[in-house]
Scaffold this motif. Structure first.
Motif, mmCIF file in Angstrom:
data_model
loop_
_atom_site.group_PDB
_atom_site.id
_atom_site.type_symbol
_atom_site.label_atom_id
_atom_site.label_comp_id
_atom_site.label_asym_id
_atom_site.label_seq_id
_atom_site.Cartn_x
_atom_site.Cartn_y
_atom_site.Cartn_z
ATOM 1 N N ARG A 1 0.851 -1.189 0.000
ATOM 2 C CA ARG A 1 0.000 0.000 0.000
ATOM 3 C C ARG A 1 0.883 1.234 0.000
ATOM 4 N N GLN B 1 4.140 -7.485 -5.606
ATOM 5 C CA GLN B 1 5.497 -7.950 -5.841
ATOM 6 C C GLN B 1 5.539 -9.460 -5.696
ATOM 7 N N ASN C 1 8.049 5.770 0.359
ATOM 8 C CA ASN C 1 7.617 4.394 0.549
ATOM 9 C C ASN C 1 8.754 3.500 1.030
ATOM 10 N N LYS C 2 8.363 2.491 1.778
ATOM 11 C CA LYS C 2 9.296 1.498 2.305
ATOM 12 C C LYS C 2 10.160 0.920 1.175
HETATM 13 C C1 LIG Z 1 14.182 -3.694 -8.598
HETATM 14 C C2 LIG Z 1 13.349 -3.631 -7.470
HETATM 15 C C3 LIG Z 1 13.056 -2.251 -7.114
HETATM 16 C C4 LIG Z 1 12.100 -2.265 -5.999
HETATM 17 O O1 LIG Z 1 11.561 -3.257 -5.703
HETATM 18 S S1 LIG Z 1 11.841 -0.825 -5.215
HETATM 19 C C5 LIG Z 1 10.591 -1.141 -4.005
HETATM 20 C C6 LIG Z 1 10.934 -2.151 -3.085
HETATM 21 N N1 LIG Z 1 9.927 -2.172 -2.161
HETATM 22 C C7 LIG Z 1 9.616 -3.260 -1.565
HETATM 23 O O2 LIG Z 1 10.169 -4.294 -1.812
HETATM 24 C C8 LIG Z 1 8.564 -3.125 -0.540
HETATM 25 C C9 LIG Z 1 7.697 -4.314 -0.596
HETATM 26 N N2 LIG Z 1 6.699 -4.165 0.367
HETATM 27 C C10 LIG Z 1 6.650 -4.875 1.467
HETATM 28 O O3 LIG Z 1 7.493 -5.684 1.726
HETATM 29 C C11 LIG Z 1 5.450 -4.663 2.336
HETATM 30 O O4 LIG Z 1 4.463 -4.021 1.605
HETATM 31 C C12 LIG Z 1 5.753 -3.879 3.624
HETATM 32 C C13 LIG Z 1 6.257 -2.476 3.333
HETATM 33 C C14 LIG Z 1 6.789 -4.615 4.451
HETATM 34 C C15 LIG Z 1 4.473 -3.803 4.440
HETATM 35 O O5 LIG Z 1 4.053 -5.104 4.672
HETATM 36 P P1 LIG Z 1 2.656 -5.433 5.304
HETATM 37 O O6 LIG Z 1 2.419 -6.868 5.256
HETATM 38 O O7 LIG Z 1 1.659 -4.546 4.690
HETATM 39 O O8 LIG Z 1 2.910 -5.126 6.803
HETATM 40 P P2 LIG Z 1 2.240 -4.105 7.781
HETATM 41 O O9 LIG Z 1 0.988 -3.540 7.231
HETATM 42 O O10 LIG Z 1 2.211 -4.814 9.057
HETATM 43 O O11 LIG Z 1 3.306 -2.959 7.858
HETATM 44 C C16 LIG Z 1 4.512 -3.168 8.490
HETATM 45 C C17 LIG Z 1 5.110 -1.813 8.757
HETATM 46 O O12 LIG Z 1 5.472 -1.226 7.482
HETATM 47 C C18 LIG Z 1 4.821 0.030 7.362
HETATM 48 N N3 LIG Z 1 4.504 0.196 5.946
HETATM 49 C C19 LIG Z 1 3.619 -0.500 5.231
HETATM 50 N N4 LIG Z 1 3.589 -0.093 3.986
HETATM 51 C C20 LIG Z 1 4.495 0.909 3.907
HETATM 52 C C21 LIG Z 1 4.914 1.741 2.882
HETATM 53 N N5 LIG Z 1 4.422 1.657 1.669
HETATM 54 N N6 LIG Z 1 5.858 2.639 3.153
HETATM 55 C C22 LIG Z 1 6.373 2.772 4.370
HETATM 56 N N7 LIG Z 1 6.009 2.014 5.397
HETATM 57 C C23 LIG Z 1 5.078 1.089 5.156
HETATM 58 C C24 LIG Z 1 3.616 -0.058 8.245
HETATM 59 O O13 LIG Z 1 3.182 1.201 8.600
HETATM 60 C C25 LIG Z 1 4.144 -0.843 9.405
HETATM 61 O O14 LIG Z 1 4.915 0.002 10.209
HETATM 62 P P3 LIG Z 1 4.793 -0.038 11.785
HETATM 63 O O15 LIG Z 1 5.263 -1.413 12.169
HETATM 64 O O16 LIG Z 1 3.363 0.203 12.081
HETATM 65 O O17 LIG Z 1 5.695 1.048 12.238
#
Ligand SMILES: CCCC(=O)SCCNC(=O)CCNC(=O)[C@H](O)C(C)(C)COP(=O)(O)OP(=O)(O)OC[C@H]1O[C@@H](n2cnc3c(N)ncnc32)[C@H](O)[C@@H]1OP(=O)(O)O
Ligand SMILES: Nc1ncnc2c1ncn2[C@@H]1O[C@H](COP(=O)(O)OP(=O)(O)OP(=O)(O)O)[C@@H](O)[C@H]1O
Ligand SMILES: O=C(O)CCC(=O)C(=O)O
Ligand SMILES: [Fe+2]
Ligand SMILES: [Mg+2]
Length: 361
Positions: A126, A146, A254-255
């Motif tokens: 998200r 992803q 974003n994360k």
């Molecule tokens: C070539 C590749 C290039 C790229 O991939 S660039 C982008 C890479 N980004 C990623 O790989 C992020 C993938 N996303 C994820 O792993 C998950 O969506 C993520 C961020 C861990 C959240 O997982 P969920 O299962 O939704 O876990 P959750 O709702 O319990 O949240 C855990 C903590 O994360 C925070 N969170 C969720 N989405 C976020 C966002 N978009 N930006 C920043 N923080 C975010 C959330 O607020 C929570 O934090 P807290 O523990 O309450 O402090």
């Protein structure tokens, strides 16, 4: 080759957005470059893929040989296209994926958003601007999927023969699909969090060589500057991996959306405006990002990072990639209790062979 694909042959677009103020004059640049390559390619030594710029009649190649470093000769790319990728680090192929296929991917995406299917390993992300608000099972709540390698419908994208034919030009014949995404860039909520900072994808990958890794990114609808198209810095693929970190953005970021630390803001940039089905292939070191979505629609694209199966894993400890490794491990641990797993294990589990032999990765 399937019939639908044959009917609408893709065309090559050099610089897709000539309205961009890059200072580059695409037509002039292309014709000079193409002519040079045509001259060189007459003297291509295929076994070593080495080009001799000025061969003599006595066959003594005393001039400086120029190597085609970034492309393989599979017979698909024209000399112009090869040289374009060599020089710029990306190539845009118009109309490569059919409407029918894209509509199928869109439906699969919507089913996932409505939580009608559960796909092992899939990450549903998200946007940070709405992450603390109430969850509704709707595409409006999802900014990105992803790791859809276990979704038979979405994964068809990674197996499309017309995509793999191009991928082979950059990876060679043994091909792994390593990383899959469907990006649903939301309308910006007012804090510019819909932007993706300028980055090099290699930052995320614990395998090499960089030249054998390529991203295929297909527009699922018209993408332009308004809804946040890709922006690339041509030629940056010839550089090295830069340090990445979170950009200092007021509205948040974003994360794991790390950006290149202090890139040259004066480097010419190209906005890749694309139509539905157009596909760009780009090198893992190419600096790119995307602007904010100023429309009310959710800008969709589907992508896969491919690597040669002959690539090798390495330990990123002590390198600039250690910061992303720590974040990935933290999340993997929290979500799946994968504390003992190395980054290499995580990637080896995720990767799928799509052509040839799984030789190493
Ligand atoms: C070539 C590749 C290039 C790229 O991939 S660039 C982008 C890479 N980004 C990623 O790989 C992020 C993938 N996303 C994820 O792993 C998950 O969506 C993520 C961020 C861990 C959240 O997982 P969920 O299962 O939704 O876990 P959750 O709702 O319990 O949240 C855990 C903590 O994360 C925070 N969170 C969720 N989405 C976020 C966002 N978009 N930006 C920043 N923080 C975010 C959330 O607020 C929570 O934090 P807290 O523990 O309450 O402090
Ligand atoms: N001044 C800047 N510093 C750092 N990154 C930037 C800067 N301006 C833009 N970017 C990044 O460059 C990429 C594309 O930005 P771009 O300028 O195309 O988008 P935009 O500013 O949202 O829209 P536009 O410039 O088309 O009005 C995005 O990743 C954005 O985060
Ligand atoms: O689709 C986009 O906005 C860019 C995504 C991207 O570059 C990435 O996730 O690595
Ligand atoms: Fe990227
Ligand atoms: Mg701007």
């Amino acid at each position: 080759m399937d019939v639908a694909y044959k009917r609408r042959l893709p065309t090559f677009s050099s610089y897709p957005c000539v309205r961009d103020h890059t200072g580059i004059q695409p037509d002039r640049k292309m014709s000079r470059a193409a002519e040079r390559l045509r001259l060189m390619i007459n003297h291509l030594d295929r076994s070593s893929a080495t080009i001799s710029a000025v061969p003599t009649s006595t066959q003594t190649f005393t001039s400086h040989p120029q190597t085609l470093r970034f492309t393989h000769d599979t017979g698909l790319l024209t000399p112009e296209q090869r040289l374009f990728y060599e020089e710029n680090g990306f190539i845009l192929i118009k109309n490569l994926v059919s409407e029918e296929d894209i509509d199928k991917f869109r439906k699969a995406f919507e089913r996932i958003c409505r939580q009608e299917v559960k796909i092992p390993g899939l990450v549903v992300m998200r946007d940070v601007a709405i992450v603390k608000s109430e969850f509704v099972p709707d595409e409006k709540a999802v900014s990105k999927l992803q790791d859809f390698q276990e979704d038979p419908e979405l994964f068809q994208y990674c197996n499309l023969p017309q995509i793999l034919n191009y991928v082979e030009c950059f990876t060679g014949p043994n091909i792994m699909a390593m990383h899959t995404m469907l990006i649903n860039k939301p309308p910006d909520a007012g804090k510019k969090t819909s932007r993706h900072p300028m980055h090099q994808d290699l930052h995320y990958f614990p395998f090499r060589p960089a030249d054998s890794i390529v991203c295929a990114w297909t527009a699922m609808e018209k993408v332009d500057r308004q809804n946040g198209c890709l922006v690339v810095l041509p030629g940056t693929h010839t550089g090295t991996l830069q340090e990445h970190d979170y950009p200092e953005w007021e509205g948040g970021v974003n994360k794991m959306y790390h950006g290149v630390r202090g890139y040259d803001p004066k480097h010419p940039r190209v906005h890749l405006e694309m139509e539905k089905g157009d596909t760009v292939f780009f090198h893992s070191l190419l600096i790119h990002g995307s602007g904010m979505n100023r429309t009310q629609g959710f800008r969709k694209a589907i992508s896969c990072h491919y690597a040669s199966a002959d690539c090798y894993y390495f330990d990123v400890k002590g390198t600039s990639q250690e910061n992303i490794e720590n974040e990935v491990k933290d999340i993997a641990n929290r979500k799946y209790g994968l504390g003992e797993m190395t980054l290499k294990d995580i990637w080896a589990l995720r990767g799928r062979l799509v052509q040839g032999e799984r030789t190493s990765l």
